[in-house]
Design an enzyme around this catalytic site. Structure first.
Site, PDB file in Angstrom:
ATOM      1  N   CYS A   1      -2.378   9.294   2.108  1.00  0.00           N
ATOM      2  CA  CYS A   1      -2.102   8.731   0.784  1.00  0.00           C
ATOM      3  C   CYS A   1      -3.254   9.009  -0.176  1.00  0.00           C
ATOM      4  CB  CYS A   1      -1.848   7.233   0.909  1.00  0.00           C
ATOM      5  SG  CYS A   1      -3.135   6.360   1.800  1.00  0.00           S
TER       6      CYS A   1
ATOM      7  N   GLU B   1       0.889  -1.175   0.000  1.00  0.00           N
ATOM      8  CA  GLU B   1       0.000   0.000   0.000  1.00  0.00           C
ATOM      9  C   GLU B   1       0.916   1.211   0.000  1.00  0.00           C
ATOM     10  OE1 GLU B   1      -3.247   0.183  -0.081  1.00  0.00           O
ATOM     11  OE2 GLU B   1      -3.904  -1.839   0.412  1.00  0.00           O
TER      12      GLU B   1
END
Ligand SMILES: NC(=O)c1ccc[n+]([C@@H]2O[C@H](COP(=O)([O-])OP(=O)(O)OC[C@H]3O[C@@H](n4cnc5c(N)ncnc54)[C@H](O)[C@@H]3O)[C@@H](O)[C@H]2O)c1
Ligand SMILES: O=CCCC(=O)O
Length: 453
Positions: free
Chosen positions: A261, A227
């Site tokens: 993010c 991720e």
């Protein structure tokens, strides 16, 4: 040594010893030894443990939020909901893991053939500082409910938060060593990945570190989920509800001082409404209060580290030097803390730094598109592929664009967010594999085919 620094003051809080190699191997051994009993328990027994951990998190939510504020600068009013989200994630998998991992019967030439889902063993989670509670539980809850045991290598800048997570398991009465904290220096992480008792790796963090982790895991033939970073586009079309879009895009960009993010990092706006939308954004951004993360009135806390603060300034200066306009912020404040002001950059184009690089701070880059096709082309013109959003009243067009966007998730007329119920993850340079939802729990299980004559 792990050194905790308060980004609000720039002062060192304390330092904490890392594990020696010997201690690291011993702890991995403890998590590995706990696997036999833990994996043998029923889903309901494991669920009871996860529910107790969730209760413990909720009971400590103020303290945990305060720790995050001190170690990485998250405003307290975001920290408390983060702890609640972590608790909800634990409960969600407690309630749903058995259903998600139910055996699939598939017709074949057998009298009975099916696929069952078995835990792999002990997993290693490598985590970043930016959502230290939530990202830990996004890894831990599905992994544990599937019957794996977990070691957690948290970010070196949040050592007390990491220990508090481990303590919550102990206080909740969880079986010993199903979740083991592994405070390590970064060079030692390779040894942990290579340890034969570690069966798989979950990594959340930067692309650079993710690449190294994937190389090591690959060389050991161990599965990993990556991720990584993102530079999410938000496409604003002329027919959108612009007031709502401006509210949501602003929130998306400034959550956690922009250190998310999945923040909306590139705002791509159709030309005919460009100037008006920039004005709506400016009106919102200039009202935001930067300050002490422990004060409930603070909207924007400090950046977590000095090097990240300086990197943001480099990105802004580079973008402005290339021809963008800076309508707000853009100057390094003269403070001991690592603050970066809310910054609005307009007339940003695809060759500029704030378009090409991920900006991990409260910097909004606004880009002008001729029409929706041009907006789509620019949205995809990035090495990343995490999230994206589209703002329009034209439902058919929105769905068409959603299918064309190169990303792991798309929100139409809403914020890109993570939700334990739905899978999240990236493509391209944002990584591979999924966390959360039914898909997340399938990453760390053996999908075993059974064929009976
Ligand atoms: N996709 C997501 O869900 C997600 C979530 C949070 C953060 N991120 C990304 O993380 C980045 C910000 O975090 P950062 O830059 O501090 O991350 P980072 O990659 O430096 O650190 C993350 C973790 O990796 C470890 N690490 C660093 N180098 C390593 C190496 N060579 N080998 C093994 N482990 C190593 C760190 O100690 C830490 O635990 C941003 O790019 C952000 O977008 C992505
Ligand atoms: O940086 C990423 C945070 C992701 C999230 O909000 O779940």
């Amino acid at each position: 040594m792990l050194i905790a620094t308060n980004p609000y003051s720039g002062e060192k809080i304390d330092s904490f010893p890392c594990l020696s190699k010997h201690e690291m191997y011993a702890r991995i051994g403890e998590a590995s030894a706990a696997f036999a009993d833990w994996s043998d328990r029923s889903f309901e027994e494991r669920a009871e443990v996860l529910r107790a951990v969730a209760r413990q998190l909720r009971a400590e939510k103020q303290d945990l939020a305060q720790l995050m504020a001190l170690e990485m600068g998250k405003p307290i009013r975001e920290g408390v909901p983060e702890v609640e989200k972590a608790a909800f994630c634990a409960e969600f998998y407690a309630d749903n893991a058995e259903k998600f991992l139910a055996r699939d019967t598939i017709a074949s030439d057998a009298s009975l053939s099916y696929v069952c889902y078995q835990p792999l063993g002990t997993l290693l989670g490598i985590l970043p500082w930016n959502a230290p509670l939530w990202l830990a539980f996004r890894y831990l809850a599905p992994a544990l409910m599937a019957g794996n045991t977990c070691v957690m290598k948290h970010d070196p800048h949040v050592p007390q938060t990491a220990q508090a997570i481990a303590n919550a398991f102990v206080k909740a009465g969880a079986p010993e060593n199903i979740m083991v904290n592994l405070p390590l220096e970064t060079p030692e992480v390779e040894l942990a990945i290579r340890d034969p008792r570690i069966m798989a790796v979950s990594f959340t963090g930067s692309g650079g570190a993710g690449r190294k982790v994937a190389e090591i895991a690959g060389s050991e033939i161990k599965p990993c989920v990556l991720e990584l970073g993102g530079s999410d586009p938000s496409i604003i079309l002329a027919d959108a509800d612009l007031e709502t879009a401006a509210d949501v895009v602003t929130l998306s960009r400034i959550i956690n001082a922009g250190q998310s993010c999945i923040a909306a990092k590139r705002i791509i706006v159709e030309a005919e409404i460009y100037d008006h939308f920039v004005e709506l954004l400016l009106n919102r951004l200039k009202k935001l209060q930067m300050g002490d993360p422990l004060q409930p009135s603070t909207d924007i806390g400090p950046i977590a580290r000095k090097d990240l603060q300086l990197n943001l300034h480099r990105q802004v200066e580079d973008t402005v030097a290339a021809g963008a306009k800076c309508l707000l912020g853009g100057e390094l404040p003269d403070t001991d803390g690592f603050f970066y002001p809310v910054t609005l950059l307009t007339e940003v184009t695809p060759t500029m730094c704030a378009f090409r690089e991920e900006t991990f701070g409260p910097i909004m880059a606004v880009i002008k598109a001729e029409d929706h096709e041009h907006a789509l082309q620019m949205a995809n013109d990035t090495e990343y592929g995490l999230g994206a959003s589209i703002w329009t009243k034209n439902a058919e067009l929105a769905l068409h664009l959603a299918m064309q966007l190169q990303s792991g998730q798309v929100a139409i007329n809403g914020i890109v967010k993570t939700d334990p119920r739905l899978p999240s993850g990236g493509i391209k340079g944002s990584g591979f594999g999924r966390e959360l939802g039914p898909h997340g729990i399938h990453e760390f299980v053996n999908a075993k085919q059974v064929w009976i004559k």
